[in-house]
Design a protein around this motif. Structure first.
Motif, short mmCIF file in Angstrom:
data_model
loop_
_atom_site.label_atom_id
_atom_site.label_comp_id
_atom_site.label_asym_id
_atom_site.label_seq_id
_atom_site.Cartn_x
_atom_site.Cartn_y
_atom_site.Cartn_z
N ILE A 187 -27.85 -15.74 -23.44
CA ILE A 187 -27.03 -15.05 -24.44
C ILE A 187 -25.54 -15.18 -24.11
N ASP A 192 -24.18 -7.32 -17.22
CA ASP A 192 -24.15 -6.17 -18.11
C ASP A 192 -22.76 -5.99 -18.73
N LEU A 202 -22.25 -8.68 -21.41
CA LEU A 202 -23.08 -8.38 -22.59
C LEU A 202 -22.52 -7.19 -23.38
N ALA A 203 -22.01 -6.18 -22.67
CA ALA A 203 -21.41 -5.03 -23.35
C ALA A 203 -20.17 -5.46 -24.12
N GLN A 209 -19.56 -8.49 -25.30
CA GLN A 209 -20.05 -9.27 -26.45
C GLN A 209 -20.49 -8.35 -27.59
N LYS A 210 -21.23 -7.33 -27.23
CA LYS A 210 -21.77 -6.40 -28.23
C LYS A 210 -20.65 -5.73 -29.03
N LEU A 211 -19.49 -5.54 -28.38
CA LEU A 211 -18.37 -4.89 -29.05
C LEU A 211 -17.38 -5.90 -29.66
#
Length: 136
Positions: free
Chosen positions: A6, A101, A104-105, A107-109
């Protein structure tokens, strides 16, 4: 080191052999950035997560917002650039606790979050991000 599918990886994942340590790659990238994109270098943040600390120091830094796993390079912009630099030969390094983590956090935002293999990988990642934020 295993890559998370990812999280985008910039650089030559097939390279094996002699290569500089991460700090040297980081310094080389920052030097290149300051010379070629001083406006972005002026905003760069490097969270100092490495090194030994006493329990009290670690607790205070956590209260002040230092997140375990925060990436090597952060440029607060829209979207932000979040880059974890690893050695050119990624088999000579490993993920530290919380690094994936954190990416990924981000990316999510909506951040541009990636892993760069060496300074050259970081330059490629930065140039892709720069096209995104500058519109060309």
């Amino acid at each position: 080191m295993k890559f998370n599918p990812i999280i985008p990886v910039y650089g030559d994942t097939s390279y094996r052999g002699k290569c500089p340590i991460e700090d040297t790659e980081h310094i080389n990238f920052i030097s290149w950035l300051r010379w070629n994109h001083p406006e972005c270098a002026a905003l760069i943040v490097h969270p100092k997560n490495e090194g030994k600390r006493s329990f009290a120091q670690a607790a205070k830094e956590k209260k002040m917002g230092l997140n375990k796993g925060a990436s090597d390079i952060v440029i607060p912009a829209s979207p932000s650039f979040i880059c974890e630099i690893k050695r050119l030969d990624h088999t000579k390094c490993k993920w530290q606790e919380g690094q994936q983590d954190y990416l990924l956090a981000g990316q999510k935002l909506g951040s541009f979050a990636c892993v760069a293999l060496g300074a050259e990988g970081a330059k490629l990642a930065f140039l892709d991000w720069h096209k995104l934020v500058s519109g060309f």
